[in-house]
Design an enzyme around this catalytic site. Structure first.
Site, PDB file in Angstrom:
ATOM      1  N   HIS F  15       0.844  -1.194   0.000  1.00  0.00           N
ATOM      2  CA  HIS F  15       0.000   0.000   0.000  1.00  0.00           C
ATOM      3  C   HIS F  15       0.882   1.249   0.000  1.00  0.00           C
ATOM      4  O   HIS F  15       2.110   1.183   0.094  1.00  0.00           O
ATOM      5  CB  HIS F  15      -0.997   0.018   1.167  1.00  0.00           C
ATOM      6  CG  HIS F  15      -0.459   0.422   2.494  1.00  0.00           C
ATOM      7  ND1 HIS F  15      -1.220   1.003   3.469  1.00  0.00           N
ATOM      8  CD2 HIS F  15       0.792   0.316   3.012  1.00  0.00           C
ATOM      9  CE1 HIS F  15      -0.478   1.241   4.536  1.00  0.00           C
ATOM     10  NE2 HIS F  15       0.734   0.839   4.286  1.00  0.00           N
ATOM     11  N   CYS F  34       5.831   6.479   4.279  1.00  0.00           N
ATOM     12  CA  CYS F  34       4.613   5.734   3.912  1.00  0.00           C
ATOM     13  C   CYS F  34       4.052   6.212   2.586  1.00  0.00           C
ATOM     14  O   CYS F  34       3.158   5.574   2.029  1.00  0.00           O
ATOM     15  CB  CYS F  34       3.544   5.874   5.001  1.00  0.00           C
ATOM     16  SG  CYS F  34       4.043   5.133   6.564  1.00  0.00           S
ATOM     17  N   HIS F  40       5.056   0.193  -0.267  1.00  0.00           N
ATOM     18  CA  HIS F  40       5.734  -0.709   0.657  1.00  0.00           C
ATOM     19  C   HIS F  40       4.664  -1.713   1.084  1.00  0.00           C
ATOM     20  O   HIS F  40       3.607  -1.777   0.437  1.00  0.00           O
ATOM     21  CB  HIS F  40       6.327   0.070   1.845  1.00  0.00           C
ATOM     22  CG  HIS F  40       5.313   0.715   2.712  1.00  0.00           C
ATOM     23  ND1 HIS F  40       4.629   1.862   2.341  1.00  0.00           N
ATOM     24  CD2 HIS F  40       4.816   0.384   3.933  1.00  0.00           C
ATOM     25  CE1 HIS F  40       3.787   2.196   3.288  1.00  0.00           C
ATOM     26  NE2 HIS F  40       3.865   1.312   4.271  1.00  0.00           N
ATOM     27  N   HIS F  42       2.979  -4.842   4.161  1.00  0.00           N
ATOM     28  CA  HIS F  42       2.831  -5.350   5.528  1.00  0.00           C
ATOM     29  C   HIS F  42       2.231  -6.755   5.521  1.00  0.00           C
ATOM     30  O   HIS F  42       1.522  -7.141   4.587  1.00  0.00           O
ATOM     31  CB  HIS F  42       1.891  -4.439   6.344  1.00  0.00           C
ATOM     32  CG  HIS F  42       2.407  -3.063   6.568  1.00  0.00           C
ATOM     33  ND1 HIS F  42       3.471  -2.797   7.387  1.00  0.00           N
ATOM     34  CD2 HIS F  42       2.014  -1.850   6.080  1.00  0.00           C
ATOM     35  CE1 HIS F  42       3.701  -1.493   7.397  1.00  0.00           C
ATOM     36  NE2 HIS F  42       2.839  -0.900   6.608  1.00  0.00           N
ATOM     37  N   ASP F  80      -5.299 -10.350  -0.020  1.00  0.00           N
ATOM     38  CA  ASP F  80      -4.012 -11.027   0.162  1.00  0.00           C
ATOM     39  C   ASP F  80      -3.185 -10.998  -1.124  1.00  0.00           C
ATOM     40  O   ASP F  80      -3.678 -11.336  -2.211  1.00  0.00           O
ATOM     41  CB  ASP F  80      -4.238 -12.472   0.594  1.00  0.00           C
ATOM     42  CG  ASP F  80      -2.935 -13.154   0.954  1.00  0.00           C
ATOM     43  OD1 ASP F  80      -2.081 -12.508   1.586  1.00  0.00           O
ATOM     44  OD2 ASP F  80      -2.765 -14.335   0.586  1.00  0.00           O
ATOM     45  N   HIS F  81      -1.907 -10.650  -0.963  1.00  0.00           N
ATOM     46  CA  HIS F  81      -0.979 -10.561  -2.101  1.00  0.00           C
ATOM     47  C   HIS F  81      -1.497  -9.580  -3.153  1.00  0.00           C
ATOM     48  O   HIS F  81      -1.310  -9.784  -4.360  1.00  0.00           O
ATOM     49  CB  HIS F  81      -0.695 -11.944  -2.696  1.00  0.00           C
ATOM     50  CG  HIS F  81       0.304 -12.718  -1.873  1.00  0.00           C
ATOM     51  ND1 HIS F  81      -0.002 -13.208  -0.627  1.00  0.00           N
ATOM     52  CD2 HIS F  81       1.599 -13.061  -2.091  1.00  0.00           C
ATOM     53  CE1 HIS F  81       1.062 -13.827  -0.128  1.00  0.00           C
ATOM     54  NE2 HIS F  81       2.042 -13.752  -0.993  1.00  0.00           N
ATOM     55  N   GLU F 125      -1.241  -3.714  11.722  1.00  0.00           N
ATOM     56  CA  GLU F 125      -0.403  -3.373  10.564  1.00  0.00           C
ATOM     57  C   GLU F 125       1.029  -3.846  10.838  1.00  0.00           C
ATOM     58  O   GLU F 125       1.719  -4.336   9.956  1.00  0.00           O
ATOM     59  CB  GLU F 125      -0.435  -1.864  10.336  1.00  0.00           C
ATOM     60  CG  GLU F 125       0.099  -1.458   8.983  1.00  0.00           C
ATOM     61  CD  GLU F 125      -0.154   0.011   8.705  1.00  0.00           C
ATOM     62  OE1 GLU F 125      -1.143   0.328   8.039  1.00  0.00           O
ATOM     63  OE2 GLU F 125       0.639   0.853   9.162  1.00  0.00           O
TER      64      GLU F 125
END
Lengths: 136, 136, 136, 136, 136, 136
Positions: F15, F34, F40, F42, F80-81, F125
């Site tokens: 994100h 950020c 980047h 998480h 996810d992913h 996070e």
């Protein structure tokens, strides 16, 4: 009399797994959702193990503050909140699998540590998937 | 056919890092806030690894109750809720760094274990700083 | 250049520790409440370490999806939500201590992995009691 | 001025989920592998929260040693290394789901605590499945 | 529409539990080994919960960097690697139990946060003993 | 008599935090690293709490398999992913802060749960930064 000392650091990064010499079909078959062209990401946990003799003056194998600074300078400041494929030169032509990231980190740290120390690192990509490399 | 068994125990202690042969300036430069004259403290996690053959009668390498009792007798009852520098004789003249605490604990446990076992210990001072010692 | 990759899986099972050649008195003296005739149980955490060279085409030592599938087929689908003593043939005549479970799991996984890999496993019976086996 | 204090304890037990008024088909459809007739098991983590005013003499809401002893007497000594269905009277006619276990434990603890305290408990069946009950 | 945000920080400190108005006999009976005159210590984990509306411009309830800086300024820089009884003025006449430390920390943080936020804190003295305070 | 049941699931995503109405200078001042344009990522941990009465037939508040399937269908299979900004429609015009992600997830899950349940979610996070939302 050798003791191992361990320091844990963290970085959060995006990446994508892909072999540029392969077709998209092959990349998808091998890397699945890890090949998402828009990237995904992880909270990486890095544990650095330095093994060597205890300095009788300090009682330390290595000052953890110094070790932590080396890890920050070589790894976390360069990888944290970055896209490994796009922002980190060493992965421009190297697939950023956990295995390859670990080898790259080990080489960066090895060059900064005195030869009296041996070095091993553990890198967690998730709590369930992690790798270890000791240069051998 | 050797298997390693691990037992985790804990103790909470105060300590201070200091080399009495150095000036206060040098001690502060090297040990920083760890040299606070009024002490600070940690929750130490100790993981004891005993490696040896499985006893075919019990299926155990060593009875975990016996191993736990040895650790309690030699370590946790002597270190828990203590000031390592003031209350524990082995650190009267030895700086209680994680490295030195690990070597002392290893020697105490080694003397209580049969020679058919090898012994390694890991000591966590914090989640991010820990050490390992195996007598070599 | 060898790297270790680790995969963590879980299974929840009932078991009872007992040597059928012993009297109940001896079994109770040695195994205590672990010899409860109605069984007790654990959440077992299994960490499988596979060590080998990085495949330059994939950047993987072994595809974690393949490793996870092997673990599921050989271990978790067979042990999860089972009574190890009654439901799992390999413990019909073998006391299901953590040590013996680890050796059995190692042998099952070893037979499914290419000889270029070395294999080590760690099995947590609880957070405080765990074992490790590497076939030696 | 009320503060909550929390104490974590553990027990390892076998159990089986089943409604005796249902057919085996319905039990299997609803409870799946949790209905294994030979039982399975878990490492249960229990967190007990007691809320009340701070005693100005001690600085405690409740002495953690006393709270721990109550939990041991009422829960862990009765459930640890037991088969909940067969060995624990309160589950003879009550399905030992995490929800029901939590309600039973809450009632046992409630009867032992002064009315100036409020009580809430959290029970982990696994790291991923847990429940909470506060009597309301 | 209110959301809670949580920030975890840590400090390592020495302390001793004691009521100066009591005899040593009473102190030992109540506080046991926590009354060691040479102190013991802990790794404290502090989780600060701030609840309020999401700022539509930032998507934040509060900037975590700002919250972390407040916690560092008010708590960790003042408590970390200190002896709570001797080095921290607020515990000169207040027994540094987890309950009292939590109330003191809550008051320090409350004075620095805008009134549109509600505040709750959780303080871990060990993994098994922790407290929570929300000002009520 | 209401009990809360909790289910933990995970997703790994990329994100970037950014307010498109602001200049880059302002975005960098507020979001710092950020706001990396290359993203980047998480490992997000999601804990879903469903509170309601125990069904006397099953002993369940809600079947965890059903709850897990709802979470997978509504959240993990979609996030996810993935790159939250680019791949997930609900963040095309909404800054994917932890707060906003939590509100979106809560709304998705709320629409799938019977009205007899109350719903709260916690989203990690990182281990040190997390949020909670209950619709109020």
């Amino acid at each position: 009399m050798n003791v191992s000392v361990f320091r844990k650091e963290r970085f959060n990064a995006a990446h994508r797994l892909r072999n540029p010499e392969w077709s998209e079909e092959t990349n998808n078959a091998v890397f699945g959702k890890c090949n998402n062209p828009n990237y995904h990401g992880h909270n990486y946990d890095l544990i650095v193990e330095v093994r060597g003799p205890i300095d009788p003056q300090t009682g330390y194998v290595i000052d953890m503050k110094i070790l932590s600074d080396i890890i920050k300078y070589e790894v976390t400041e360069r990888y944290d909140h970055r896209n490994l494929n796009l922002d980190v030169p060493e992965f421009k032509d190297l697939n950023p699998t956990a295995e390859n990231i670990a080898v790259v980190i080990w080489n960066r740290l090895r060059s900064r540590l005195d030869t009296r120390y041996t070095l091993k690192i553990r890198l967690y990509e998730t709590e369930r998937n992690f790798v270890e490399y000791d240069g051998q």
